[in-house]
Scaffold this active site. Structure first.
Site, PDB file in Angstrom:
ATOM      1  N   ASP A 258       0.842  -1.198   0.000  1.00  0.00           N
ATOM      2  CA  ASP A 258       0.000   0.000   0.000  1.00  0.00           C
ATOM      3  C   ASP A 258       0.877   1.247   0.000  1.00  0.00           C
ATOM      4  O   ASP A 258       0.384   2.357  -0.120  1.00  0.00           O
ATOM      5  CB  ASP A 258      -0.912   0.008   1.238  1.00  0.00           C
ATOM      6  CG  ASP A 258      -1.862   1.202   1.231  1.00  0.00           C
ATOM      7  OD1 ASP A 258      -2.577   1.362   0.219  1.00  0.00           O
ATOM      8  OD2 ASP A 258      -1.889   1.975   2.206  1.00  0.00           O
ATOM      9  N   GLU A 263       6.839   6.743  -3.673  1.00  0.00           N
ATOM     10  CA  GLU A 263       5.428   7.004  -3.943  1.00  0.00           C
ATOM     11  C   GLU A 263       5.090   8.486  -4.117  1.00  0.00           C
ATOM     12  O   GLU A 263       4.079   8.832  -4.732  1.00  0.00           O
ATOM     13  CB  GLU A 263       4.540   6.416  -2.841  1.00  0.00           C
ATOM     14  CG  GLU A 263       4.649   7.131  -1.498  1.00  0.00           C
ATOM     15  CD  GLU A 263       3.709   6.551  -0.437  1.00  0.00           C
ATOM     16  OE1 GLU A 263       3.707   5.332  -0.246  1.00  0.00           O
ATOM     17  OE2 GLU A 263       3.003   7.352   0.205  1.00  0.00           O
ATOM     18  N   HIS A 295      -1.556   3.945  -1.217  1.00  0.00           N
ATOM     19  CA  HIS A 295      -1.594   4.520   0.132  1.00  0.00           C
ATOM     20  C   HIS A 295      -3.040   4.841   0.534  1.00  0.00           C
ATOM     21  O   HIS A 295      -3.375   5.982   0.875  1.00  0.00           O
ATOM     22  CB  HIS A 295      -0.725   5.786   0.221  1.00  0.00           C
ATOM     23  CG  HIS A 295      -0.177   6.005   1.617  1.00  0.00           C
ATOM     24  ND1 HIS A 295       1.121   6.394   1.844  1.00  0.00           N
ATOM     25  CD2 HIS A 295      -0.753   5.873   2.837  1.00  0.00           C
ATOM     26  CE1 HIS A 295       1.313   6.504   3.159  1.00  0.00           C
ATOM     27  NE2 HIS A 295       0.187   6.192   3.773  1.00  0.00           N
TER      28      HIS A 295
HETATM   29  P1  NAD Z   1       2.570   2.654  16.671  1.00  0.00           P
HETATM   30  O1  NAD Z   1       3.547   3.707  17.054  1.00  0.00           O
HETATM   31  O2  NAD Z   1       1.345   2.466  17.498  1.00  0.00           O
HETATM   32  O3  NAD Z   1       3.313   1.236  16.579  1.00  0.00           O
HETATM   33  C1  NAD Z   1       4.558   1.063  16.003  1.00  0.00           C
HETATM   34  C2  NAD Z   1       5.211  -0.106  16.701  1.00  0.00           C
HETATM   35  O4  NAD Z   1       6.440  -0.364  16.037  1.00  0.00           O
HETATM   36  C3  NAD Z   1       5.537   0.155  18.189  1.00  0.00           C
HETATM   37  O5  NAD Z   1       5.032  -0.887  18.984  1.00  0.00           O
HETATM   38  C4  NAD Z   1       7.047   0.206  18.219  1.00  0.00           C
HETATM   39  O6  NAD Z   1       7.592  -0.297  19.439  1.00  0.00           O
HETATM   40  C5  NAD Z   1       7.380  -0.693  17.041  1.00  0.00           C
HETATM   41  N1  NAD Z   1       8.741  -0.491  16.563  1.00  0.00           N
HETATM   42  C6  NAD Z   1       9.547   0.585  16.684  1.00  0.00           C
HETATM   43  N2  NAD Z   1      10.752   0.327  16.166  1.00  0.00           N
HETATM   44  C7  NAD Z   1      10.711  -0.957  15.713  1.00  0.00           C
HETATM   45  C8  NAD Z   1      11.650  -1.804  15.096  1.00  0.00           C
HETATM   46  N3  NAD Z   1      12.914  -1.390  14.865  1.00  0.00           N
HETATM   47  N4  NAD Z   1      11.264  -3.043  14.746  1.00  0.00           N
HETATM   48  C9  NAD Z   1      10.010  -3.474  15.014  1.00  0.00           C
HETATM   49  N5  NAD Z   1       9.077  -2.717  15.608  1.00  0.00           N
HETATM   50  C10 NAD Z   1       9.422  -1.477  15.954  1.00  0.00           C
HETATM   51  O7  NAD Z   1       2.203   2.959  15.152  1.00  0.00           O
HETATM   52  P2  NAD Z   1       0.909   2.456  14.343  1.00  0.00           P
HETATM   53  O8  NAD Z   1      -0.202   3.425  14.538  1.00  0.00           O
HETATM   54  O9  NAD Z   1       0.681   1.019  14.626  1.00  0.00           O
HETATM   55  O10 NAD Z   1       1.431   2.649  12.850  1.00  0.00           O
HETATM   56  C11 NAD Z   1       2.488   1.861  12.331  1.00  0.00           C
HETATM   57  C12 NAD Z   1       2.943   2.469  11.039  1.00  0.00           C
HETATM   58  O11 NAD Z   1       1.896   2.353  10.081  1.00  0.00           O
HETATM   59  C13 NAD Z   1       3.200   3.989  11.122  1.00  0.00           C
HETATM   60  O12 NAD Z   1       4.527   4.247  11.514  1.00  0.00           O
HETATM   61  C14 NAD Z   1       2.922   4.457   9.738  1.00  0.00           C
HETATM   62  O13 NAD Z   1       4.151   4.515   9.048  1.00  0.00           O
HETATM   63  C15 NAD Z   1       2.050   3.367   9.117  1.00  0.00           C
HETATM   64  N6  NAD Z   1       0.717   3.836   8.713  1.00  0.00           N
HETATM   65  C16 NAD Z   1       0.312   3.617   7.427  1.00  0.00           C
HETATM   66  C17 NAD Z   1      -0.946   4.028   7.015  1.00  0.00           C
HETATM   67  C18 NAD Z   1      -1.459   3.779   5.619  1.00  0.00           C
HETATM   68  O14 NAD Z   1      -2.463   4.381   5.214  1.00  0.00           O
HETATM   69  N7  NAD Z   1      -0.847   2.910   4.841  1.00  0.00           N
HETATM   70  C19 NAD Z   1      -1.781   4.667   7.936  1.00  0.00           C
HETATM   71  C20 NAD Z   1      -1.348   4.848   9.247  1.00  0.00           C
HETATM   72  C21 NAD Z   1      -0.089   4.431   9.638  1.00  0.00           C
END
Ligand code: NAD
Length: 335
Positions: A258, A263, A295
């Site tokens: 996605d 992008e 996205h």
């Molecule tokens: P979040 O902050 O709640 O969770 C992220 C998790 O990743 C945390 O638990 C953290 O400890 C962990 N993390 C940090 N460093 C790490 C590493 N080196 N290896 C493994 N895990 C690690 O964030 P979220 O709300 O769950 O979102 C996750 C990601 O999704 C965001 O960073 C964003 O980039 C992406 N996102 C994408 C969309 C989309 O439309 N495609 C929308 C929202 C978020």
């Protein structure tokens, strides 16, 4: 506050205008993506509201500060496109929307897994041509299937819950294990073990230096043959060239994206009459076992309402010198 909202789309304007009836900010809707060339558009505004592909590097931030901006309000969760040090040096506060609807992204992730597994994209096209053959459409049961989740925060946790409902065997890697996942029976393992044992790997960690190209030739070489990789997080978690090699050698059996590293030049625009110049992206689209969405994982009614509401609340907190729970600081980066 007077807010310059960049990367505006009609749907963004609709949801922000609706939500703003409760806040009364003055919002300037600007279609352009923010970068250092056009930062002066924000002159006279105290806040900029930005999205995933706006470029908030040092040059942009310095220009914003010169034009009187004191707040960067991200209308997304990820903040990898903001130079946090430059913001601190310029006394600019950065806020984000940490959780607007983890369900939206998690459910899109599951949709990708199901489409790839059951080859719905191919079946749909086939049926429309009057071809009812099942050849090449065989899938597998998700029940008892080993799945690896990298990053079990808001989104990864919901993905785990849904996959638990399917009866998958779930393992995860996260430097900060999530108690709710442990209670669900998720097994936390090393990254190496997750790469070796998972038949499906789904990425839900932020893009930080430690996770840049976490999927690369070396990690792919450790994976199961015919592994499925899903990325709904950030494009640069994946080294596209290495993934293309993995698809060509059939090491990777399924890929759902996605997000894509480059992008910014493609997504969110109608380019249907243009020639795509990105050869790597064009190559990805040639594989029968790759699906790409632009996205859109966040793109639900519920998420957009929540994004607009929280962003405007964040800005009001800053305006009224209240403690904002959604500040972005270096402490959020897990090392
Ligand atoms: P979040 O902050 O709640 O969770 C992220 C998790 O990743 C945390 O638990 C953290 O400890 C962990 N993390 C940090 N460093 C790490 C590493 N080196 N290896 C493994 N895990 C690690 O964030 P979220 O709300 O769950 O979102 C996750 C990601 O999704 C965001 O960073 C964003 O980039 C992406 N996102 C994408 C969309 C989309 O439309 N495609 C929308 C929202 C978020």
């Amino acid at each position: 506050m007077k807010i310059a909202l960049f990367s505006n789309k009609s749907y963004t304007e609709r949801f922000f205008t609706q939500a703003n009836s409760r806040f009364g900010h003055e919002i300037l809707f600007i279609a352009q993506r923010l970068n250092h060339h056009n930062a002066s558009i924000a002159q006279g505004c105290q806040a900029v509201c930005v999205f995933v592909n706006d470029i908030l590097d040092k040059r942009t931030i310095t220009a914003l500060a010169k034009n009187g901006v004191n707040t960067i309000a991200l209308r997304c969760a990820g903040f990898n496109n903001v130079d946090l040090k430059a913001a601190r040096d310029s006394d600019i506060t950065v806020v984000r929307v940490p959780a607007y609807s983890p369900h939206a992204v998690a459910e899109h992730t599951i949709a990708m897994i199901l489409v790839l597994n059951r080859k719905i994209h191919k079946a749909h096209a086939r049926i429309r041509e009057g071809n009812f053959s099942l050849k090449g459409l065989m899938g597998f049961d998700l029940h008892d299937y080993p799945v690896g989740i990298i990053g079990t925060g808001q989104i990864g946790q919901v993905v785990a819950r849904i996959l638990h409902g399917f009866g998958c065997r779930i393992m995860a890697y996260d430097p900060q294990p999530n108690i709710k996942c442990i209670e669900l029976g998720v097994q936390y393992v090393s990254l190496d073990e997750l790469f070796r044992k998972s038949y499906i790997i789904t990425l839900h960690c932020p893009l930080v230096p430690e996770t840049h190209h976490i999927i690369n030739a070396n990690s792919i070489s450790k994976m199961q043959d015919c592994v499925m990789i899903i990325n709904t997080s950030r494009g640069a978690l994946i080294d596209t060239k290495d993934v293309i090699d993995g698809l060509k050698s059939r090491k990777i059996g399924y890929l759902g994206l996605d997000v894509y590293e480059e992008e910014a030049d493609l997504f969110f625009e109608d380019l249907s009459n243009e020639i795509i110049q990105d050869d790597q992206f064009a190559r990805l689209l040639m594989f029968p076992n790759v699906i790409v969405t632009g996205h859109q994982a966040f793109f639900t009614n519920n998420a957009l309402q929540s994004i607009a509401q929280t962003t405007l609340e964040n800005i009001t907190d800053i305006e009224q010198n209240r403690i904002c729970p959604n500040l972005v600081t270096d402490a959020l980066i897990v090392h």
